[in-house]
Scaffold this motif. Structure first.
Motif, PDB file in Angstrom:
ATOM      1  N   ASP A   1       0.838  -1.189   0.000  1.00  0.00           N
ATOM      2  CA  ASP A   1       0.000   0.000   0.000  1.00  0.00           C
ATOM      3  C   ASP A   1       0.882   1.252   0.000  1.00  0.00           C
ATOM      4  O   ASP A   1       2.111   1.164   0.011  1.00  0.00           O
ATOM      5  CB  ASP A   1      -0.914   0.005   1.227  1.00  0.00           C
ATOM      6  N   TYR A   2       0.251   2.427   0.029  1.00  0.00           N
ATOM      7  CA  TYR A   2       1.045   3.661   0.082  1.00  0.00           C
ATOM      8  C   TYR A   2       0.234   4.784   0.714  1.00  0.00           C
ATOM      9  O   TYR A   2      -0.994   4.674   0.886  1.00  0.00           O
ATOM     10  CB  TYR A   2       1.541   4.068  -1.308  1.00  0.00           C
ATOM     11  N   LEU A   3       0.926   5.867   1.072  1.00  0.00           N
ATOM     12  CA  LEU A   3       0.299   7.004   1.728  1.00  0.00           C
ATOM     13  C   LEU A   3       0.064   8.140   0.739  1.00  0.00           C
ATOM     14  O   LEU A   3       0.968   8.509  -0.003  1.00  0.00           O
ATOM     15  CB  LEU A   3       1.179   7.514   2.870  1.00  0.00           C
ATOM     16  N   PRO A   4      -1.128   8.735   0.743  1.00  0.00           N
ATOM     17  CA  PRO A   4      -1.373   9.924  -0.080  1.00  0.00           C
ATOM     18  C   PRO A   4      -0.518  11.101   0.406  1.00  0.00           C
ATOM     19  O   PRO A   4      -0.053  11.121   1.549  1.00  0.00           O
ATOM     20  CB  PRO A   4      -2.869  10.204   0.141  1.00  0.00           C
ATOM     21  N   GLU A   5      -0.336  12.091  -0.462  1.00  0.00           N
ATOM     22  CA  GLU A   5       0.452  13.266  -0.113  1.00  0.00           C
ATOM     23  C   GLU A   5      -0.098  13.962   1.128  1.00  0.00           C
ATOM     24  O   GLU A   5      -1.314  14.102   1.282  1.00  0.00           O
ATOM     25  CB  GLU A   5       0.461  14.267  -1.269  1.00  0.00           C
ATOM     26  N   ASN A   6       0.805  14.364   2.017  1.00  0.00           N
ATOM     27  CA  ASN A   6       0.482  15.166   3.208  1.00  0.00           C
ATOM     28  C   ASN A   6      -0.343  14.434   4.265  1.00  0.00           C
ATOM     29  O   ASN A   6      -0.732  15.038   5.270  1.00  0.00           O
ATOM     30  CB  ASN A   6      -0.258  16.464   2.826  1.00  0.00           C
ATOM     31  N   SER A   7      -0.617  13.158   4.077  1.00  0.00           N
ATOM     32  CA  SER A   7      -1.515  12.470   5.009  1.00  0.00           C
ATOM     33  C   SER A   7      -0.948  12.399   6.426  1.00  0.00           C
ATOM     34  O   SER A   7      -1.670  12.647   7.407  1.00  0.00           O
ATOM     35  CB  SER A   7      -1.852  11.066   4.496  1.00  0.00           C
ATOM     36  N   LEU A   8       0.344  12.084   6.570  1.00  0.00           N
ATOM     37  CA  LEU A   8       0.918  12.013   7.910  1.00  0.00           C
ATOM     38  C   LEU A   8       0.939  13.389   8.577  1.00  0.00           C
ATOM     39  O   LEU A   8       0.666  13.516   9.777  1.00  0.00           O
ATOM     40  CB  LEU A   8       2.340  11.453   7.857  1.00  0.00           C
TER      41      LEU A   8
ATOM     42  N   ASP B   1     -11.369  14.494   8.038  1.00  0.00           N
ATOM     43  CA  ASP B   1     -12.098  14.265   6.793  1.00  0.00           C
ATOM     44  C   ASP B   1     -11.127  14.333   5.614  1.00  0.00           C
ATOM     45  O   ASP B   1     -11.218  15.201   4.745  1.00  0.00           O
ATOM     46  CB  ASP B   1     -13.213  15.313   6.650  1.00  0.00           C
ATOM     47  N   GLU B   2     -10.161  13.416   5.640  1.00  0.00           N
ATOM     48  CA  GLU B   2      -9.107  13.361   4.628  1.00  0.00           C
ATOM     49  C   GLU B   2      -8.845  11.897   4.285  1.00  0.00           C
ATOM     50  O   GLU B   2      -9.014  11.007   5.130  1.00  0.00           O
ATOM     51  CB  GLU B   2      -7.803  13.971   5.154  1.00  0.00           C
ATOM     52  N   ILE B   3      -8.388  11.651   3.068  1.00  0.00           N
ATOM     53  CA  ILE B   3      -7.936  10.311   2.693  1.00  0.00           C
ATOM     54  C   ILE B   3      -6.490  10.177   3.158  1.00  0.00           C
ATOM     55  O   ILE B   3      -5.610  10.916   2.702  1.00  0.00           O
ATOM     56  CB  ILE B   3      -8.045  10.090   1.180  1.00  0.00           C
ATOM     57  N   THR B   4      -6.255   9.263   4.072  1.00  0.00           N
ATOM     58  CA  THR B   4      -4.928   9.140   4.671  1.00  0.00           C
ATOM     59  C   THR B   4      -4.263   7.804   4.358  1.00  0.00           C
ATOM     60  O   THR B   4      -3.184   7.522   4.875  1.00  0.00           O
ATOM     61  CB  THR B   4      -5.012   9.316   6.204  1.00  0.00           C
ATOM     62  N   TYR B   5      -4.887   7.004   3.513  1.00  0.00           N
ATOM     63  CA  TYR B   5      -4.306   5.688   3.213  1.00  0.00           C
ATOM     64  C   TYR B   5      -4.868   5.169   1.907  1.00  0.00           C
ATOM     65  O   TYR B   5      -6.073   5.293   1.643  1.00  0.00           O
ATOM     66  CB  TYR B   5      -4.636   4.697   4.332  1.00  0.00           C
TER      67      TYR B   5
END
Length: 327
Positions: free
Chosen positions: A95-102, A204-208
């Motif tokens: 899998d991977y992380l979307p930009e700025n999620s962390l 309310d963000e996509i973090t994964y």
């Protein structure tokens, strides 16, 4: 030594094809001080070589090579026991992380002084399909609220797409079971919610981004061994929760009853399920099903038990609907 702001723990098993994309997505996050802990679980592909190359090029990557395969739950356990960050995050190697999620998760943790902050998922298929799974706003700041969210069927107990204050791992012990193939996240999260009572928050963000290889999936095929392992794992969670507290007894009974109903619908032998143990046998009787699931699902489950063709028809329709929805 200054602690990293966050340690990202990755269990790796035969993920040589994906691991570089995964780690690149982590190291590109706008977090100043980050640590990657990749635990190679005795992979038989080129995962070890890929990890060695990546760690040689970037000192933020720490690699642990395990001599024997023990499963992702044990790999994570190894990872968080050596991680140095103030917060922990968990990512699976394909899998991977979307930009700025962390960054967004950490900002929310500090803003709310929350122990755990959770975001939404994207299911991303190998065929290009994408679907968002919502977790934001489904629970309040209490651990009990999150536990009920999981048990009421709308919850996703995955530890991915979230950040955790390290005190949750420094101050508490969690089960670590070799080769647990199903519900390993649920076991840890269940124990954490009851024992640690963390303060929760969501964004309310996509973090994964969770990669789903539809070509290799056989959701409609009956696999008795996997179904047995899944039932064993869910009963482990059921028994674990009831052993720690009575607060969730009603929701816990309903959750396992619903799973048993789906298990029967798929065509699993009723005698095998009834003979699993006394708890499951009791949950399978019509009175218990009616109490836990309501009259409609109780009748549906009885029909699946008595008329296997009916269950097969319903299960097939359910698989087609899930496929159309990209699940």
């Amino acid at each position: 030594m200054t602690r990293p702001d966050i340690s990202v723990i990755i269990p790796v098993y035969n993920a040589g094809k994906y691991i570089e994309r995964c780690i690149d997505s982590i190291l590109s996050q706008p977090v100043e001080n980050i640590e990657v802990v990749a635990v190679n679980d005795a992979s038989s592909d080129d995962s070890a070589e890929v990890l060695a190359r990546l760690s040689a090029a970037d000192s933020r990557i720490k690699v642990i090579n395990k001599p024997q395969n023990e499963g992702s739950m044990m790999a994570r356990h190894t990872g968080y026991n050596i991680a140095q960050g103030r917060y922990f995050a968990f990512v699976d190697a394909d899998d991977y992380l979307p930009e700025n999620s962390l960054r967004r998760l950490l900002d929310k943790a500090e803003e709310d002084r929350a122990d755990i902050v959770i975001g939404d998922f994207i299911l991303e298929g190998s065929d290009g399909r994408k679907q968002r799974l919502h977790r934001h706003g489904k629970f309040d700041s209490t651990a009990d609220s999150y536990m009920r969210y999981i048990l009421n069927g709308g919850g996703n107990s995955s530890m991915c797409g979230a950040v955790f204050d390290r005190r949750l791992f420094d101050d508490y012990e969690y089960p670590a079971i070799k080769h647990l193939c199903f519900s390993d996240d649920r076991v840890v999260m269940t124990t954490m919610m009851v024992k640690a009572q963390p303060k929760m928050a969501s964004i309310d963000e996509i973090t994964y981004s969770y990669f789903v290889n539809y070509e290799s999936m056989t959701r409609s095929r009956l696999d008795k061994q996997k179904d047995r392992e899944a039932l064993e794992s869910l009963y482990l969670c059921y028994n674990l929760l009831n052993g720690m507290t009575d607060r969730f007894r009603k929701e816990n009974d309903a959750f396992l009853s619903k799973y048993i109903s789906l298990h029967i619908e798929k065509g699993n032998q009723v005698k095998d399920i009834e003979g699993f143990n006394d708890d499951i046998s009791d949950l399978m009787n019509f009175g218990s099903l009616r109490k836990n699931l309501g009259i409609r699902l109780a009748i549906h489950t009885q029909l699946c038990k008595i008329v296997p063709f009916y269950g097969k028809l319903c299960s097939g329709a359910r698989v087609k609907i899930r496929h159309l929805l990209g699940r």
